[in-house]
Design a protein around this motif. Structure first.
Motif, PDB file in Angstrom:
ATOM      1  N   THR A  57       7.741   3.012  -0.129  1.00  0.00           N
ATOM      2  CA  THR A  57       8.224   1.630  -0.068  1.00  0.00           C
ATOM      3  C   THR A  57       7.563   0.821   1.043  1.00  0.00           C
ATOM      4  OG1 THR A  57      10.095   2.223   1.365  1.00  0.00           O
ATOM      5  CG2 THR A  57      10.452   2.298  -1.025  1.00  0.00           C
ATOM      6  N   PHE A  95      -0.220  -1.020  -6.356  1.00  0.00           N
ATOM      7  CA  PHE A  95       0.728  -1.863  -7.085  1.00  0.00           C
ATOM      8  C   PHE A  95       0.155  -3.257  -7.337  1.00  0.00           C
ATOM      9  CE2 PHE A  95       4.546   0.856  -5.985  1.00  0.00           C
ATOM     10  CZ  PHE A  95       4.886   1.081  -7.308  1.00  0.00           C
ATOM     11  N   GLN A  96      -0.574  -3.788  -6.368  1.00  0.00           N
ATOM     12  CA  GLN A  96      -1.172  -5.103  -6.562  1.00  0.00           C
ATOM     13  C   GLN A  96      -2.201  -5.052  -7.682  1.00  0.00           C
ATOM     14  OE1 GLN A  96      -0.107  -7.952  -4.751  1.00  0.00           O
ATOM     15  NE2 GLN A  96      -1.100  -8.796  -6.568  1.00  0.00           N
ATOM     16  N   SER A  98      -2.779  -5.786  -0.029  1.00  0.00           N
ATOM     17  CA  SER A  98      -2.583  -6.610  -1.227  1.00  0.00           C
ATOM     18  C   SER A  98      -3.539  -7.792  -1.246  1.00  0.00           C
ATOM     19  CB  SER A  98      -1.130  -7.099  -1.302  1.00  0.00           C
ATOM     20  OG  SER A  98      -0.246  -6.024  -1.507  1.00  0.00           O
ATOM     21  N   LEU A 100       7.847  -0.377 -10.448  1.00  0.00           N
ATOM     22  CA  LEU A 100       8.553  -1.353  -9.622  1.00  0.00           C
ATOM     23  C   LEU A 100       9.938  -1.702 -10.152  1.00  0.00           C
ATOM     24  CD1 LEU A 100       5.648  -3.813  -8.721  1.00  0.00           C
ATOM     25  CD2 LEU A 100       6.788  -2.165  -7.226  1.00  0.00           C
ATOM     26  N   ALA A 114       3.142  -2.548   3.516  1.00  0.00           N
ATOM     27  CA  ALA A 114       3.802  -2.617   2.216  1.00  0.00           C
ATOM     28  C   ALA A 114       3.107  -3.654   1.334  1.00  0.00           C
ATOM     29  CB  ALA A 114       5.293  -2.901   2.384  1.00  0.00           C
ATOM     30  N   ARG A 115       3.874  -4.478   0.603  1.00  0.00           N
ATOM     31  CA  ARG A 115       3.267  -5.405  -0.352  1.00  0.00           C
ATOM     32  C   ARG A 115       3.088  -6.813   0.227  1.00  0.00           C
ATOM     33  NH1 ARG A 115       4.775  -5.946  -6.127  1.00  0.00           N
ATOM     34  NH2 ARG A 115       2.530  -6.289  -6.201  1.00  0.00           N
ATOM     35  N   GLY A 162       0.985   0.698   2.731  1.00  0.00           N
ATOM     36  CA  GLY A 162      -0.025  -0.263   2.294  1.00  0.00           C
ATOM     37  C   GLY A 162      -0.972   0.342   1.277  1.00  0.00           C
ATOM     38  N   THR A 166      -3.971  -8.229   4.416  1.00  0.00           N
ATOM     39  CA  THR A 166      -3.268  -7.004   4.070  1.00  0.00           C
ATOM     40  C   THR A 166      -3.983  -6.269   2.930  1.00  0.00           C
ATOM     41  OG1 THR A 166      -1.910  -8.056   2.376  1.00  0.00           O
ATOM     42  CG2 THR A 166      -1.114  -8.185   4.670  1.00  0.00           C
ATOM     43  N   ALA A 177       0.818  -0.004  -1.885  1.00  0.00           N
ATOM     44  CA  ALA A 177       0.915  -1.432  -2.192  1.00  0.00           C
ATOM     45  C   ALA A 177      -0.362  -1.959  -2.816  1.00  0.00           C
ATOM     46  CB  ALA A 177       1.249  -2.216  -0.925  1.00  0.00           C
ATOM     47  N   SER A 217      -0.381  -5.004 -10.898  1.00  0.00           N
ATOM     48  CA  SER A 217       0.152  -6.329 -11.201  1.00  0.00           C
ATOM     49  C   SER A 217      -0.916  -7.262 -11.763  1.00  0.00           C
ATOM     50  CB  SER A 217       0.758  -6.960  -9.939  1.00  0.00           C
ATOM     51  OG  SER A 217       1.840  -6.178  -9.467  1.00  0.00           O
ATOM     52  N   ASP A 267      -5.433   0.910   3.282  1.00  0.00           N
ATOM     53  CA  ASP A 267      -4.688   0.188   4.313  1.00  0.00           C
ATOM     54  C   ASP A 267      -5.132   0.583   5.719  1.00  0.00           C
ATOM     55  OD1 ASP A 267      -3.492   2.657   4.796  1.00  0.00           O
ATOM     56  OD2 ASP A 267      -1.438   1.938   4.589  1.00  0.00           O
TER      57      ASP A 267
END
Length: 253
Positions: free
Chosen positions: A103, A112-113, A69, A235, A43-44, A106, A67, A109, A116, A8
């Motif tokens: 939370t 997390f992306q 994500s 999540l 973040a996300r 970046g 970003t 995030a 996902s 990020d």
């Protein structure tokens, strides 16, 4: 193993150099897809109301006008072609991502992306007191082995691993600890009012506070004690105790 590196702090960030060194110690198939500019605190967020563009620097190095994500989505679904990465590494962030940081980060995030999208993902961050005096040699010395150990151990497909390196020299690292997400009790975000040269008012975020005294077993305590903190994050945000009590109170019929 095909590895995608993102962050990020932006494609030109010093921490991305450290991340690439870690990745290249693990594989010769390393790709970089990172935000064009710094996106700390994003973040996300996804860019939904503006077009995304990417810039290519060499065969496997790109930046995206969005970003963290966005960068991961573009990397996995467009830039890297038909072969998805086997692992996503995000970081190394210039600053810790502990406690409430997770939370808004970046760095996390991006991981997390990746999760996902079905790719095992690890976020890496470096604690430091001064932004321009980060000890990059510490994640560079320990990062590759940490990743190897994590890959050997494995983790659930709905989890990302959050790794934080302490602010100390590589030889002074006091060990590795698997931790829980902590909570700061002496930390506050504030908006400082300033004035530009045309007389207009603007605001800049800053932080106040001091080190708290977090309990043993938390990410904060581990890093304060000079250890590498490893925290599994997911999540599922439902608070189970509140779910049970609210169900009992509200679902009476």
């Amino acid at each position: 193993m095909r590895i995608l590196c993102s962050n990020d702090d932006g494609v030109h960030a010093r921490g991305l150099e450290s991340l690439e060194k870690i990745a290249r110690a693990l594989s010769d198939d390393v790709w970089v897809v990172a935000p064009q500019e710094e996106q700390s605190g994003a973040a996300r967020a996804l860019t939904l109301a503006h077009p995304l563009r990417f810039r290519q620097y060499d065969e496997r190095r790109f930046s995206v006008s969005g970003t963290p994500s966005d960068a991961v989505v573009m990397g996995v679904t467009r830039i890297m072609g038909d072969k998805k990465p086997d692992l996503i590494l995000s970081g190394v962030n210039n600053g810790q991502n502990l406690a409430e940081d997770v939370t808004v980060s970046g760095t996390i995030a991006a991981a997390f992306q990746g999760m996902s999208l079905g790719v095992p993902s690890i976020a890496l961050s470096l604690s430091r007191l001064e932004r321009h005096n980060a000890r990059w040699e510490t994640p560079e010395a320990h990062g590759a082995q940490i990743v190897r150990d994590l890959l050997k151990a494995g983790w659930p497909s709905d989890v990302v691993v959050n790794v934080n390196f302490p602010d100390c020299a590589p030889d002074d690292v006091a060990g590795v600890e698997v931790t829980r997400q902590g909570h700061r009790d002496a930390f506050q975000l504030f908006a400082e009012e300033r004035q530009d040269l045309r007389g207009g008012t603007y605001y800049w975020y800053g932080h106040t506070g001091a080190r708290s005294n977090p309990p043993e077993g938390t990410d904060l305590r581990a890093v304060y004690d000079g250890k590498i903190s490893i925290t599994p994050l997911h999540l599922a945000l439902t608070h189970e105790d509140s779910f049970a009590s609210l169900t009992k109170a509200l679902m009476k019929s």
